[in-house]
Design an enzyme around this catalytic site. Structure first.
Site, mmCIF file in Angstrom:
data_model
loop_
_atom_site.group_PDB
_atom_site.id
_atom_site.type_symbol
_atom_site.label_atom_id
_atom_site.label_comp_id
_atom_site.label_asym_id
_atom_site.label_seq_id
_atom_site.Cartn_x
_atom_site.Cartn_y
_atom_site.Cartn_z
ATOM 1 N N THR A 170 0.844 -1.186 0.000
ATOM 2 C CA THR A 170 0.000 0.000 0.000
ATOM 3 C C THR A 170 0.884 1.242 0.000
ATOM 4 O O THR A 170 2.004 1.186 0.501
ATOM 5 C CB THR A 170 -0.842 -0.039 1.284
ATOM 6 O OG1 THR A 170 -1.706 -1.159 1.183
ATOM 7 C CG2 THR A 170 -1.653 1.196 1.515
ATOM 8 N N GLY B 273 -9.920 -4.255 2.662
ATOM 9 C CA GLY B 273 -9.090 -4.167 3.863
ATOM 10 C C GLY B 273 -9.302 -2.866 4.614
ATOM 11 O O GLY B 273 -10.370 -2.244 4.559
ATOM 12 N N ASP B 274 -8.272 -2.444 5.304
ATOM 13 C CA ASP B 274 -8.359 -1.243 6.144
ATOM 14 C C ASP B 274 -8.189 0.057 5.365
ATOM 15 O O ASP B 274 -8.658 1.117 5.808
ATOM 16 C CB ASP B 274 -7.264 -1.299 7.222
ATOM 17 C CG ASP B 274 -5.857 -1.317 6.592
ATOM 18 O OD1 ASP B 274 -5.663 -2.063 5.610
ATOM 19 O OD2 ASP B 274 -4.981 -0.595 7.079
ATOM 20 N N THR C 294 -0.399 0.449 6.799
ATOM 21 C CA THR C 294 -0.156 -0.579 5.786
ATOM 22 C C THR C 294 0.060 -1.918 6.467
ATOM 23 O O THR C 294 0.553 -1.970 7.593
ATOM 24 C CB THR C 294 1.074 -0.227 4.922
ATOM 25 O OG1 THR C 294 1.399 -1.371 4.110
ATOM 26 C CG2 THR C 294 2.291 0.140 5.756
ATOM 27 N N GLY C 295 -0.301 -2.985 5.787
ATOM 28 C CA GLY C 295 -0.111 -4.308 6.360
ATOM 29 C C GLY C 295 -1.340 -5.153 6.123
ATOM 30 O O GLY C 295 -2.169 -4.838 5.269
HETATM 31 N N1 ASP Z 1 -3.501 -2.728 4.207
HETATM 32 C C1 ASP Z 1 -3.717 -3.186 2.850
HETATM 33 C C2 ASP Z 1 -4.943 -4.054 2.822
HETATM 34 O O1 ASP Z 1 -5.161 -4.797 3.742
HETATM 35 C C3 ASP Z 1 -2.571 -3.928 2.271
HETATM 36 C C4 ASP Z 1 -1.213 -3.303 2.448
HETATM 37 O O2 ASP Z 1 -1.014 -2.453 3.265
HETATM 38 O O3 ASP Z 1 -0.327 -3.678 1.712
HETATM 39 O O4 ASP Z 1 -5.622 -4.061 1.816
#
Ligand code: ASP
Length: 292
Positions: free
Chosen positions: A158, A188-189, A209-210
């Protein structure tokens, strides 16, 4: 002393596996160049809102991260991108989910914030807003599917920006192609205000991110800012407090935080997070892995 502060991220994930490939260096050079360009704009008076959008767009267009051009297809073979933006002055926000053909999802999130009475839109209507929002529409060929570049892309990636400008405005923006090989329809978030993105001029701004499910379950973004508000913590302590919860729950990721004094925190619990910042003291950080 700078009268502004900014933090950028290009995703947290298992970046250690790219060591020796040149990929980390390429991303760091990109981030360093972008950081200086955005600092220049802030110095010359461009608003936090414009700088947040321009910097996220540049990362979306780069193809280096799992957002915009770098997005990879879901289990049904389609691109599904999410994005959000929040303005800390009045806590207006705009968010979109499951965009399939937008070159710049963040531009449409901004359009939702500025030109609709809504906060969060999803589905075909989001792609239909492209021309009104000034985003190009792109076909499948535009994207660089992560499977084609294999290990070149981070397991998540992200992109996000948190900007404090010299007028005291704080804007946070986040854009993603989602977690790699995500289930079709999964959100996602990133587009959820209070989970992946939050900003309040009185306290600070944040972009996460995550693995988004953990940031959703902890309402990560708003709770980091709440800790600054209610506990009087600095960005580092507030961000670490929520990162510790996420770690305990088994989640992975990171976040960038800028408070109203221009202090920056960028914690993560993965082997790396693409990140770059200049705090209000003028201290610069550009890094991808290891040293936090
Ligand atoms: N947080 C993002 C999601 O869950 C993915 C990411 O941060 O790479 O969609």
């Amino acid at each position: 002393m700078a009268t502004f502060a900014l933090a950028l991220h290009g995703g947290a994930g298992d970046l250690a596996r790219y060591r020796g490939s040149g990929r980390l260096e390429e991303a760091e050079i990109f981030m360093a160049t972008l950081l200086e360009a955005m600092a220049g704009r802030l110095r010359s008076g461009t608003s936090a809102l414009d700088v947040a959008m321009i910097s996220v767009e540049a990362m979306e267009d780069s193809g280096l991260f799992h957002a915009g051009r770098g997005s990879s297809p879901t289990s049904n073979g389609l691109i599904e991108m999410d994005a959000s933006i929040m303005h800390g002055r009045d806590r207006k926000a705009g968010a979109i989910a499951v965009a399939r053909t937008l070159k710049n999802p963040i531009r449409v999130a901004r359009y939702v914030m500025e030109h609709t009475p809504n906060v969060f839109l999803a589905g075909q209507e989001v792609d239909d807003l492209a021309s009104a929002a000034g985003s190009d529409v792109v076909g499948k060929d535009y994207f660089i599917p992560c499977d084609d570049v294999g290990a070149w892309l981070p397991s998540s990636g992200t992109v996000g920006a948190v900007i404090l400008d010299s007028y005291g405005d704080i804007v946070a923006a986040t854009s993603t192609g989602g977690t790699l090989r995500k289930r079709a329809g999964r959100i996602g978030d990133t587009p959820v205000i209070g989970a992946g993105t939050y900003a309040d001029n009185n306290y600070g701004g944040i972009s996460c991110t995550g693995v988004g499910e953990y940031f959703l379950r902890t309402s990560a973004a708003s709770r980091v800012i709440s800790r600054i508000e209610h506990l009087g913590e600095d960005p580092n302590a507030a961000a670490e407090g929520i990162m510790n919860e996420i770690t305990t729950m088994g989640g992975h990721g990171g976040m960038i935080v800028v408070d109203k004094a221009g202090r920056v925190a960028m914690p993560f619990n993965t082997s790396g997070m693409y990140r770059a910042s200049i705090d209000a003291m003028g201290t610069r950080i550009v890094a991808s892995s290891d040293v936090k």
